[in-house]
Enzyme design. Structure first.
Site, PDB file in Angstrom:
ATOM      1  N   GLY A  39      31.722  85.978  10.670  1.00  0.00           N
ATOM      2  CA  GLY A  39      31.437  86.992   9.641  1.00  0.00           C
ATOM      3  C   GLY A  39      30.323  86.525   8.705  1.00  0.00           C
ATOM      4  CB  ILE A  40      29.433  83.185   7.244  1.00  0.00           C
ATOM      5  CG1 ILE A  40      30.781  82.908   6.603  1.00  0.00           C
ATOM      6  CG2 ILE A  40      28.301  82.649   6.372  1.00  0.00           C
ATOM      7  CD1 ILE A  40      31.032  81.428   6.315  1.00  0.00           C
ATOM      8  CG  PHE A  55      26.759  79.213  18.972  1.00  0.00           C
ATOM      9  CD1 PHE A  55      27.849  78.641  19.609  1.00  0.00           C
ATOM     10  CD2 PHE A  55      25.525  78.612  19.144  1.00  0.00           C
ATOM     11  CE1 PHE A  55      27.718  77.496  20.393  1.00  0.00           C
ATOM     12  CE2 PHE A  55      25.374  77.462  19.925  1.00  0.00           C
ATOM     13  CZ  PHE A  55      26.474  76.910  20.546  1.00  0.00           C
ATOM     14  CG  ASP A  86      41.097  66.392  16.180  1.00  0.00           C
ATOM     15  OD1 ASP A  86      42.288  66.014  16.192  1.00  0.00           O
ATOM     16  OD2 ASP A  86      40.244  65.965  16.976  1.00  0.00           O
ATOM     17  NE  ARG A  91      32.647  70.384  18.640  1.00  0.00           N
ATOM     18  CZ  ARG A  91      33.085  69.964  19.803  1.00  0.00           C
ATOM     19  NH1 ARG A  91      32.772  70.619  20.906  1.00  0.00           N
ATOM     20  NH2 ARG A  91      33.832  68.892  19.881  1.00  0.00           N
ATOM     21  CD  GLU A 153      37.210  67.223  13.117  1.00  0.00           C
ATOM     22  OE1 GLU A 153      37.282  66.051  12.769  1.00  0.00           O
ATOM     23  OE2 GLU A 153      37.068  67.583  14.300  1.00  0.00           O
TER      24      GLU A 153
HETATM   25  P1  0O2 Z   1      37.738  66.429  21.200  1.00  0.00           P
HETATM   26  O1  0O2 Z   1      38.498  67.639  20.906  1.00  0.00           O
HETATM   27  O2  0O2 Z   1      37.867  65.966  22.592  1.00  0.00           O
HETATM   28  O3  0O2 Z   1      36.313  66.504  20.732  1.00  0.00           O
HETATM   29  P2  0O2 Z   1      38.833  59.382  16.807  1.00  0.00           P
HETATM   30  O4  0O2 Z   1      39.295  60.747  17.230  1.00  0.00           O
HETATM   31  O5  0O2 Z   1      39.935  58.407  16.667  1.00  0.00           O
HETATM   32  O6  0O2 Z   1      37.704  58.867  17.705  1.00  0.00           O
HETATM   33  P3  0O2 Z   1      38.688  60.055  14.049  1.00  0.00           P
HETATM   34  O7  0O2 Z   1      38.541  58.971  13.062  1.00  0.00           O
HETATM   35  O8  0O2 Z   1      40.011  60.728  14.185  1.00  0.00           O
HETATM   36  O9  0O2 Z   1      38.153  59.498  15.418  1.00  0.00           O
HETATM   37  O10 0O2 Z   1      37.736  61.206  13.694  1.00  0.00           O
HETATM   38  P4  0O2 Z   1      36.193  61.323  13.771  1.00  0.00           P
HETATM   39  O11 0O2 Z   1      35.554  60.161  14.434  1.00  0.00           O
HETATM   40  O12 0O2 Z   1      35.729  61.701  12.422  1.00  0.00           O
HETATM   41  O13 0O2 Z   1      36.084  62.580  14.694  1.00  0.00           O
HETATM   42  C1  0O2 Z   1      36.565  62.567  16.009  1.00  0.00           C
HETATM   43  C2  0O2 Z   1      35.930  63.734  16.732  1.00  0.00           C
HETATM   44  O14 0O2 Z   1      34.518  63.701  16.528  1.00  0.00           O
HETATM   45  C3  0O2 Z   1      36.127  63.602  18.223  1.00  0.00           C
HETATM   46  O15 0O2 Z   1      37.295  64.279  18.551  1.00  0.00           O
HETATM   47  C4  0O2 Z   1      34.898  64.274  18.774  1.00  0.00           C
HETATM   48  O16 0O2 Z   1      35.025  65.666  18.751  1.00  0.00           O
HETATM   49  C5  0O2 Z   1      33.853  63.874  17.775  1.00  0.00           C
HETATM   50  N1  0O2 Z   1      33.239  62.589  18.099  1.00  0.00           N
HETATM   51  C6  0O2 Z   1      33.328  61.454  17.381  1.00  0.00           C
HETATM   52  N2  0O2 Z   1      32.616  60.475  17.947  1.00  0.00           N
HETATM   53  C7  0O2 Z   1      32.056  60.993  19.061  1.00  0.00           C
HETATM   54  C8  0O2 Z   1      31.196  60.464  20.085  1.00  0.00           C
HETATM   55  O17 0O2 Z   1      30.802  59.306  20.084  1.00  0.00           O
HETATM   56  N3  0O2 Z   1      30.823  61.329  21.078  1.00  0.00           N
HETATM   57  C9  0O2 Z   1      31.234  62.633  21.101  1.00  0.00           C
HETATM   58  N4  0O2 Z   1      30.806  63.383  22.111  1.00  0.00           N
HETATM   59  N5  0O2 Z   1      32.066  63.149  20.161  1.00  0.00           N
HETATM   60  C10 0O2 Z   1      32.464  62.349  19.160  1.00  0.00           C
HETATM   61  P5  0O2 Z   1      38.166  63.938  19.828  1.00  0.00           P
HETATM   62  O18 0O2 Z   1      39.475  63.409  19.397  1.00  0.00           O
HETATM   63  O19 0O2 Z   1      37.376  63.126  20.782  1.00  0.00           O
HETATM   64  O20 0O2 Z   1      38.514  65.367  20.348  1.00  0.00           O
HETATM   65  P1  0O2 Z   2      28.478  86.291  22.403  1.00  0.00           P
HETATM   66  O1  0O2 Z   2      28.183  87.744  22.492  1.00  0.00           O
HETATM   67  O2  0O2 Z   2      28.460  85.641  23.733  1.00  0.00           O
HETATM   68  O3  0O2 Z   2      27.642  85.578  21.392  1.00  0.00           O
HETATM   69  P2  0O2 Z   2      35.868  84.299  21.635  1.00  0.00           P
HETATM   70  O4  0O2 Z   2      36.813  83.835  20.596  1.00  0.00           O
HETATM   71  O5  0O2 Z   2      36.522  84.990  22.792  1.00  0.00           O
HETATM   72  O6  0O2 Z   2      34.736  85.094  21.052  1.00  0.00           O
HETATM   73  P3  0O2 Z   2      35.994  81.928  23.033  1.00  0.00           P
HETATM   74  O7  0O2 Z   2      36.198  82.402  24.437  1.00  0.00           O
HETATM   75  O8  0O2 Z   2      37.176  81.473  22.301  1.00  0.00           O
HETATM   76  O9  0O2 Z   2      35.213  83.008  22.199  1.00  0.00           O
HETATM   77  O10 0O2 Z   2      34.985  80.759  23.140  1.00  0.00           O
HETATM   78  P4  0O2 Z   2      34.419  79.765  22.027  1.00  0.00           P
HETATM   79  O11 0O2 Z   2      34.145  78.515  22.775  1.00  0.00           O
HETATM   80  O12 0O2 Z   2      35.220  79.725  20.805  1.00  0.00           O
HETATM   81  O13 0O2 Z   2      33.048  80.424  21.599  1.00  0.00           O
HETATM   82  C1  0O2 Z   2      32.176  80.866  22.518  1.00  0.00           C
HETATM   83  C2  0O2 Z   2      31.139  81.616  21.736  1.00  0.00           C
HETATM   84  O14 0O2 Z   2      30.052  80.737  21.479  1.00  0.00           O
HETATM   85  C3  0O2 Z   2      30.607  82.782  22.523  1.00  0.00           C
HETATM   86  O15 0O2 Z   2      30.242  83.795  21.610  1.00  0.00           O
HETATM   87  C4  0O2 Z   2      29.341  82.201  23.134  1.00  0.00           C
HETATM   88  O16 0O2 Z   2      28.392  83.171  23.414  1.00  0.00           O
HETATM   89  C5  0O2 Z   2      28.872  81.306  22.010  1.00  0.00           C
HETATM   90  N1  0O2 Z   2      27.988  80.260  22.516  1.00  0.00           N
HETATM   91  C6  0O2 Z   2      28.304  79.230  23.310  1.00  0.00           C
HETATM   92  N2  0O2 Z   2      27.220  78.486  23.577  1.00  0.00           N
HETATM   93  C7  0O2 Z   2      26.182  79.072  22.914  1.00  0.00           C
HETATM   94  C8  0O2 Z   2      24.808  78.735  22.766  1.00  0.00           C
HETATM   95  O17 0O2 Z   2      24.302  77.750  23.308  1.00  0.00           O
HETATM   96  N3  0O2 Z   2      24.066  79.573  21.968  1.00  0.00           N
HETATM   97  C9  0O2 Z   2      24.595  80.646  21.338  1.00  0.00           C
HETATM   98  N4  0O2 Z   2      23.814  81.404  20.546  1.00  0.00           N
HETATM   99  N5  0O2 Z   2      25.904  80.990  21.459  1.00  0.00           N
HETATM  100  C10 0O2 Z   2      26.680  80.208  22.243  1.00  0.00           C
HETATM  101  P5  0O2 Z   2      30.951  85.179  21.525  1.00  0.00           P
HETATM  102  O18 0O2 Z   2      31.289  85.378  20.091  1.00  0.00           O
HETATM  103  O19 0O2 Z   2      32.063  85.239  22.524  1.00  0.00           O
HETATM  104  O20 0O2 Z   2      29.951  86.281  21.829  1.00  0.00           O
END
Ligand code: 0O2
Ligand code: 0O2
Length: 225
Positions: A39-40, A55, A86, A91, A153
């Site tokens: 919405g924002i 997004f 989390d 995101r 989170e």
């Molecule tokens: P998901 O859902 O798989 O992404 P910890 O979870 O123990 O590593 P902490 O202290 O709980 O760390 O929290 P932190 O580091 O603030 O945030 C953890 C989340 O940040 C991770 O969640 C990731 O989503 C993201 N993140 C942190 N470090 C990295 C990294 O090196 N690479 C990537 N790709 N993501 C990272 P989870 O638990 O992995 O869950």
């Molecule tokens: P639109 O029209 O595709 O933008 P939902 O809650 O059903 O809307 P869902 O299935 O829970 O969404 O998935 P998630 O992972 O929460 O969010 C996916 C949304 O992020 C979708 O938007 C994707 O289009 C959007 N998205 C993913 N990757 C990208 C990207 O690289 N660029 C942009 N602009 N959007 C991305 P919507 O709202 O479903 O609708």
């Protein structure tokens, strides 16, 4: 008797059932917050033609990941609600690094979330190279039997940070967290390359804005002559 004790005693079928119940408020929160944050974006587009939010995505942490994190972080079932921040995760993807801070400011002003902690991994990257801005907050969900406040989170990051984190996360899954040293270094370098790209894009944007401003003051000068 606590839900956790019940789960351990009666076996895996009931465990799934209880997880489903346990996750209801988290799913509700993710769904609500996706609508609010999208919405924002819609409001910005209508008002300004441009939004700092590109997004929004959201997910409830899968049960297997919850269990894995409970073991890794030594979190017991009875402390899960307080210690795992989390389970509900959102995101927000932005085009520019400066958008991240605009979004964070907007979130700070909201009255429907109570921010408990902010972690700026944008300017304090993690050893892996990971960058994002994390906000941990309390969020009240209206349930049938009253209000339930859960932890959630939001990770705010640029598209380039998201690209790196998404790919690194899927590679990490394959390597189970233990990359060979040379690959760790290369991944860290790729994260830096992604951040340089962000910086370059911001500079280009800045210069374009200056050019636009110069042109409009030039035009204004001409029209007043
Ligand atoms: P998901 O859902 O798989 O992404 P910890 O979870 O123990 O590593 P902490 O202290 O709980 O760390 O929290 P932190 O580091 O603030 O945030 C953890 C989340 O940040 C991770 O969640 C990731 O989503 C993201 N993140 C942190 N470090 C990295 C990294 O090196 N690479 C990537 N790709 N993501 C990272 P989870 O638990 O992995 O869950
Ligand atoms: P639109 O029209 O595709 O933008 P939902 O809650 O059903 O809307 P869902 O299935 O829970 O969404 O998935 P998630 O992972 O929460 O969010 C996916 C949304 O992020 C979708 O938007 C994707 O289009 C959007 N998205 C993913 N990757 C990208 C990207 O690289 N660029 C942009 N602009 N959007 C991305 P919507 O709202 O479903 O609708």
């Amino acid at each position: 008797m606590s839900a956790a004790y019940f789960i351990k005693k009666i076996g895996s079928d009931s465990l799934v059932e209880d997880w489903d119940n346990f996750l209801i408020p988290y799913k509700q929160a993710v769904d609500e917050l996706k609508v609010k944050l999208r919405g924002i974006r819609a409001q910005f587009l209508k008002l300004d033609g441009r939004s700092p939010i590109e997004f929004v995505t959201g997910r409830v942490k899968p049960v297997d990941s919850i269990k894995e994190k409970m073991v890794r972080r030594h979190i017991s079932e009875d402390r899960l609600e307080e210690d795992m921040e989390d389970i509900a995760g959102l995101r927000i993807m932005c085009q520019f690094v400066e958008d991240i801070y605009q979004v964070v400011d907007l979130l700070r002003k909201r009255t429907d979330i109570n921010i408990l902690e902010e972690r700026d991994y944008v300017h304090n990257k993690k050893p892996s190279g990971y960058r994002s801005y994390h906000i941990i907050f309390e969020y009240p969900v209206q349930m049938l039997d009253g209000e339930k406040v859960i932890l959630a989170e939001i990770q705010v990051r640029t598209l380039a940070m998201n690209f790196w984190a998404t790919v690194e996360h899927s590679l990490n899954y394959k390597y189970k967290g233990e990359f060979p040293d040379d690959l760790k270094v290369r991944l860290e370098r790729s994260a830096e390359a992604a951040f340089k790209l962000d910086e370059e894009m911001s500079e280009i944007r800045g210069e374009l804005q200056e050019t636009k401003q110069d042109a409009s003051t030039g035009d204004a000068g001409k029209s007043s002559e």
